[in-house]
Design an enzyme around this catalytic site. Structure first.
Site, PDB file in Angstrom:
ATOM      1  N   ASN A  11       0.864  -1.182   0.000  1.00 14.29           N
ATOM      2  CA  ASN A  11       0.000   0.000   0.000  1.00 14.29           C
ATOM      3  C   ASN A  11       0.899   1.230   0.000  1.00 14.29           C
ATOM      4  OD1 ASN A  11      -1.835   2.025   0.516  1.00 14.29           O
ATOM      5  ND2 ASN A  11      -2.323   1.340   2.599  1.00 14.29           N
ATOM      6  N   TRP A  12       0.997   1.864  -1.148  1.00 12.32           N
ATOM      7  CA  TRP A  12       1.946   2.985  -1.286  1.00 12.32           C
ATOM      8  C   TRP A  12       1.417   4.286  -0.706  1.00 12.32           C
ATOM      9  CZ3 TRP A  12       3.646   2.298  -7.136  1.00 12.32           C
ATOM     10  CH2 TRP A  12       4.251   1.044  -7.280  1.00 12.32           C
ATOM     11  N   LYS A  13       0.139   4.313  -0.374  1.00 12.85           N
ATOM     12  CA  LYS A  13      -0.476   5.519   0.201  1.00 12.85           C
ATOM     13  C   LYS A  13      -0.223   6.729  -0.716  1.00 12.85           C
ATOM     14  CE  LYS A  13      -0.145   3.282   4.621  1.00 12.85           C
ATOM     15  NZ  LYS A  13       0.018   3.353   6.063  1.00 12.85           N
ATOM     16  N   HIS A  96      -9.503   1.433   5.018  1.00 12.97           N
ATOM     17  CA  HIS A  96      -8.204   1.567   5.690  1.00 12.97           C
ATOM     18  C   HIS A  96      -8.339   2.543   6.854  1.00 12.97           C
ATOM     19  CE1 HIS A  96      -4.058   2.681   6.466  1.00 12.97           C
ATOM     20  NE2 HIS A  96      -3.729   1.524   5.890  1.00 12.97           N
ATOM     21  N   GLU A  98      -6.608   4.888   7.868  1.00 14.83           N
ATOM     22  CA  GLU A  98      -6.342   6.299   7.537  1.00 14.83           C
ATOM     23  C   GLU A  98      -7.557   6.936   6.863  1.00 14.83           C
ATOM     24  OE1 GLU A  98      -2.650   5.552   5.540  1.00 14.83           O
ATOM     25  OE2 GLU A  98      -1.748   5.050   7.476  1.00 14.83           O
ATOM     26  N   GLU A 168      -5.436  -4.791  10.653  1.00 18.46           N
ATOM     27  CA  GLU A 168      -4.381  -3.813  10.874  1.00 18.46           C
ATOM     28  C   GLU A 168      -4.655  -3.057  12.163  1.00 18.46           C
ATOM     29  OE1 GLU A 168      -2.383  -2.725   6.903  1.00 18.46           O
ATOM     30  OE2 GLU A 168      -4.126  -1.434   7.114  1.00 18.46           O
ATOM     31  N   GLY A 174       2.486   2.329  10.788  1.00 20.64           N
ATOM     32  CA  GLY A 174       3.443   3.415  10.630  1.00 20.64           C
ATOM     33  C   GLY A 174       4.145   3.828  11.918  1.00 20.64           C
ATOM     34  N   SER A 214       3.348  -2.067  10.338  1.00 22.06           N
ATOM     35  CA  SER A 214       4.802  -2.135  10.520  1.00 22.06           C
ATOM     36  C   SER A 214       5.417  -3.495  10.186  1.00 22.06           C
ATOM     37  CB  SER A 214       5.183  -1.698  11.944  1.00 22.06           C
ATOM     38  OG  SER A 214       4.759  -0.368  12.178  1.00 22.06           O
ATOM     39  N   GLY A 235       2.774  -1.077   4.276  1.00 26.96           N
ATOM     40  CA  GLY A 235       2.877   0.331   3.900  1.00 26.96           C
ATOM     41  C   GLY A 235       4.331   0.700   3.658  1.00 26.96           C
ATOM     42  N   GLY A 236       4.965   1.252   4.676  1.00 28.27           N
ATOM     43  CA  GLY A 236       6.324   1.789   4.560  1.00 28.27           C
ATOM     44  C   GLY A 236       7.305   0.876   3.835  1.00 28.27           C
TER      45      GLY A 236
HETATM   46  P1  PGA Z   1       2.838   0.300   7.616  1.00 31.05           P
HETATM   47  O1  PGA Z   1       1.384   0.521   6.977  1.00 31.05           O
HETATM   48  O2  PGA Z   1       3.364  -0.988   7.071  1.00 31.05           O
HETATM   49  O3  PGA Z   1       3.635   1.490   7.165  1.00 31.05           O
HETATM   50  O4  PGA Z   1       2.651   0.250   9.091  1.00 31.05           O
HETATM   51  C1  PGA Z   1       0.496  -0.554   6.832  1.00 31.05           C
HETATM   52  C2  PGA Z   1      -0.796  -0.090   6.232  1.00 31.05           C
HETATM   53  O5  PGA Z   1      -1.250   1.015   6.573  1.00 31.05           O
HETATM   54  O6  PGA Z   1      -1.398  -0.775   5.397  1.00 31.05           O
END
Ligand code: PGA
Length: 252
Positions: A11-13, A96, A98, A168, A174, A214, A235-236
């Site tokens: 997930n590149w956001k 998600h 966010e 999640e 994050g 994470s 994500g990251g």
């Molecule tokens: P993260 O994000 O790996 O940076 O914690 C995961 C996500 O939000 O899908």
């Protein structure tokens, strides 16, 4: 007992220009041609069609990060299932944390979006997870079951046959904090049991439940080895070709 193909999704956001996105997927394409997992990347809308084009004929699929539930119309700034499908998406991330936190997403809008995705043969990746306060207040089961049942309201297991759920924990996204393998497995079991009770054991056995929060090279093996963890939403660590490839390759 069903065997579930592991799914590793990036997930590149709100990151990567089109050029950066293409550089990343070109690297992934050559790194990951032989992995045992199914691979999916979720670029920004602006890079979606270029990324999908670049991945044609590869074993890497494309997801959108969200959608709006109407197909077309006067909805400034929104994007719909037919539009992301046209751009080459096969999956769509829905709910998600966010989106829930910054954009007013609720279980009701999540449900509308899942219905819109299914109507257009997009596979939903439904995200659920508790906040730290909810975990500390012993509310994990209640929150997760509410998010799942409201998100999937009025849908049948036939309609949801390819559904993916991503667990999640909000406090792990994050932050560098990861659920312990025991915490993650426990919640995945809870989700699978709830799905079995709401739908059927057969559907629950087939359902892929990803862990997210994470996930990185250092912790992925331990998490992915667990019986009820069928992959990861990353994500990251998905923004770097070497790191994301190493995680995908760690799937046994
Ligand atoms: P993260 O994000 O790996 O940076 O914690 C995961 C996500 O939000 O899908």
């Amino acid at each position: 007992m069903q065997t579930r193909t592991p799914l590793i999704a990036g997930n590149w956001k709100m990151q990567k220009t089109i050029g950066e996105a293409l550089a990343l997927v070109n690297a992934l394409r050559s790194n990951l041609s032989n992995v045992k997992a199914e691979i999916v990347v979720a670029p920004t809308y602006t890079a979606l069609s270029k990324v999908a084009e670049c991945l044609q004929g590869s074993n890497i699929g494309v997801a959108a990060q969200d959608l709006f539930w109407e197909d077309f119309g006067a909805y400034t700034g929104a994007i719909s299932a037919p539009l992301i499908k046209d751009a080459g998406a096969k999956y769509v991330i829905i709910g998600h944390s966010e989106r829930r936190q910054f954009f007013g997403e609720t279980d009701v809008t999540v449900n509308k979006k899942i219905k819109a995705a299914l109507k257009h043969q997009l596979i939903p990746i439904l995200c659920v997870g508790e906040t730290l306060a909810e975990r500390e207040g012993n509310l994990v089961q209640q929150i997760i079951e509410e998010q799942v049942s409201r998100g999937l309201y009025q849908l049948t297991q036939v309609e949801l046959k390819d559904l993916v759920i991503a667990y999640e924990p909000v406090w792990a996204i994050g932050t560098g904090k990861t659920a312990t393998p025991a915490q993650a497995e426990e919640t995945h079991v809870l989700i699978r049991n709830f799905i079995a009770a709401q739908f059927s054991q057969e559907f629950a056995d087939r359902l892929r439940i990803l862990y997210g929060g994470s996930v990185k090279v250092a912790n992925c093996k331990e998490l992915l080895a667990l019986k009820n963890i069928d992959g990861a939403l990353i994500g990251g660590a998905s923004l770097n070709a070497e790191e994301f490839s190493a995680i995908a390759k760690s799937v046994a």
